[in-house]
Enzyme design. Structure first.
Site, PDB file in Angstrom:
ATOM      1  N   LYS A  23      -1.986  28.169 -88.714  1.00 22.18           N
ATOM      2  CA  LYS A  23      -0.865  28.900 -88.115  1.00 22.18           C
ATOM      3  C   LYS A  23      -1.187  30.395 -88.089  1.00 22.18           C
ATOM      4  O   LYS A  23      -0.697  31.181 -88.908  1.00 22.18           O
ATOM      5  CB  LYS A  23       0.428  28.622 -88.878  1.00 22.18           C
ATOM      6  CG  LYS A  23       1.696  29.003 -88.104  1.00 22.18           C
ATOM      7  CD  LYS A  23       2.924  28.479 -88.813  1.00 22.18           C
ATOM      8  CE  LYS A  23       4.209  28.895 -88.104  1.00 22.18           C
ATOM      9  NZ  LYS A  23       4.378  28.220 -86.804  1.00 22.18           N
ATOM     10  N   GLU A  48       0.928  20.006 -77.474  1.00 16.93           N
ATOM     11  CA  GLU A  48       2.199  20.398 -78.089  1.00 16.93           C
ATOM     12  C   GLU A  48       2.883  21.428 -77.210  1.00 16.93           C
ATOM     13  O   GLU A  48       2.354  21.837 -76.173  1.00 16.93           O
ATOM     14  CB  GLU A  48       1.953  20.969 -79.489  1.00 16.93           C
ATOM     15  CG  GLU A  48       1.002  22.149 -79.517  1.00 16.93           C
ATOM     16  CD  GLU A  48       0.563  22.528 -80.932  1.00 16.93           C
ATOM     17  OE1 GLU A  48       1.238  22.134 -81.894  1.00 16.93           O
ATOM     18  OE2 GLU A  48      -0.450  23.233 -81.049  1.00 16.93           O
TER      19      GLU A  48
END
Length: 287
Positions: free
Chosen positions: A151, A183
Site C-alpha cells: 500500500k 480491482e
C-alpha cells in the site's frame, strides 16, 4: 477550527505541520500509508491495518518509526483532540529525508522514517445515501507497477482513473489487465452470480484489502458461497450484482459497468446484506 495533526512525535495545529522538501515520499513516492475508519468515535479494523502497515514497511525495507508501538494511542488521541465521531484517520510512513535527492536509499541508521497522521471528519459515514442507490463504474487499462499488494503512496494512476470515471459521468473505475478485472482505483471488486460471490484471489496484483478480508469472512459465516478467482469485464456486465469494498466505503453496490445496467439498476440483495453485516460486526469489534 484547525485540526490537530501528528508529525514525528508532535501533536501540532495543521498550519504548523511541515515535512522536508527532501522527504522521499515527496521526491520518490517512497512511502506507505493506511486509512482507518472511525465510527462512533471508535476505530474499525485497526489491528488489520496495523498488520498490513508492518508488512508494507517490511516489503520496502523501510524501518518502523519509533512510535510504531504507540500507533493505537496516537490514533485515539487524534480522535479525541479533533472530536471525531465518524470519519477517517490517514497514516503515512516514508523513508524520511536525507537532506538531498538521491535514488539510493539513505542509511537507516542515520535517516529515520517520517510519520504523519491526520483526521478527516465524515459525519454519517456509514449512512451514505450513495449506498442506497449504488455506483456506476467504467473499465480502464491497468498500467500500475507490479507490486500492488504494497500500500504505497504511488497513487497517480488511481487518481487519473477516478478522473476518467468522472469525465465519463461515472463514480469510479475498475482496472483491467490481460482481460481480467484486477480491482477498483481504491477498492477491491466483486461480482455476484446467483448467490455466489466472486472476487480475484490475493496475489501481488491487488491490494490485500482489510475490509475485503472481513467481508469475505462474514460472508462465509453467513453461509454465502465465495469463489476467489479472476473474472472478465464482460462477465461482470452479465452478473446479477456487483460491489466494491474499502475502509471508507465499507460495502458499496455497483449498478452499472461501462454503461451496462446490472439487474434492474438498483442494488440487489447480497451487497446490501453484506454491508449491514459488516457494519454491525465491525461496530461490535471497534476499539
Amino acid at each position: 477550527m484547525s485540526r490537530t495533526v501528528y508529525v514525528n512525535g508532535a501533536y501540532l495545529p495543521e498550519e504548523e505541520a511541515t515535512v522536508s522538501i527532501f522527504d522521499r515520499s515527496f521526491l520518490m513516492a517512497d512511502g506507505v500509508y493506511e486509512v482507518t475508519s472511525v465510527l462512533g468515535g471508535k476505530l474499525i479494523d485497526f489491528d488489520g491495518h496495523l498488520a498490513r502497515l508492518e508488512r508494507s514497511l517490511n516489503e520496502l525495507d523501510i524501518p518502523k518509526p519509533e512510535a510504531f508501538d504507540s500507533l493505537l494511542e496516537i490514533h485515539r488521541e487524534l480522535v479525541v483532540r479533533n472530536d471525531i465521531t465518524d470519519g477517517m484517520i490517514y497514516l503515512q510512513v516514508s523513508r524520511g529525508s536525507a537532506g538531498d535527492r538521491d535514488f539510493v536509499f539513505p542509511d537507516p541508521e542515520v535517516v529515520k522514517p517520517t510519520l504523519v497522521l491526520f483526521t478527516q471528519s465524515k459525519p454519517g459515514l456509514a449512512e451514505s445515501p450513495v449506498a442506497q442507490k449504488g455506483i456506476k463504474v467504467i473499465s480502464i487499462e491497468d498500467v500500475r507497477w507490479g507490486r500492488r499488494d504494497i500500500k504505497t503512496v504511488q497513487l497517480l494512476y488511481p487518481s487519473m482513473g477516478k478522473m476518467m470515471a468522472k469525465k465519463a459521468g461515472a463514480d469510479d473505475a475498475w482496472m483491467i489487465e490481460d482481460g481480467f478485472v484486477t480491482e477498483g482505483t481504491s477498492n477491491n471488486a466483486y461480482i455476484v452470480q446467483g448467490n455466489k460471490i466472486i472476487t480475484r484471489a490475493l496475489s501481488n496484483d491487488i491490494l490485500h484489502g482489510i475490509t475485503r478480508a472481513a467481508v469475505l469472512r462474514f460472508a462465509r459465516e453467513a453461509q454465502m458461497e465465495v469463489e476467489e478467482r479472476s473474472f472478465t469485464i464482460d462477465e461482470a456486465k452479465a452478473a446479477d450484482e456487483a460491489f466494491i469494498t474499502s475502509a471508507s466505503t465499507f460495502v458499496m453496490p455497483v449498478v452499472e459497468i461501462d454503461g451496462v445496467t446490472l439487474g434492474d439498476g438498483t442494488p440487489g440483495s447480497v451487497a446490501p446484506r453484506l454491508r449491514e453485516i459488516y457494519l454491525e460486526e465491525s461496530r461490535k469489534a471497534a476499539i
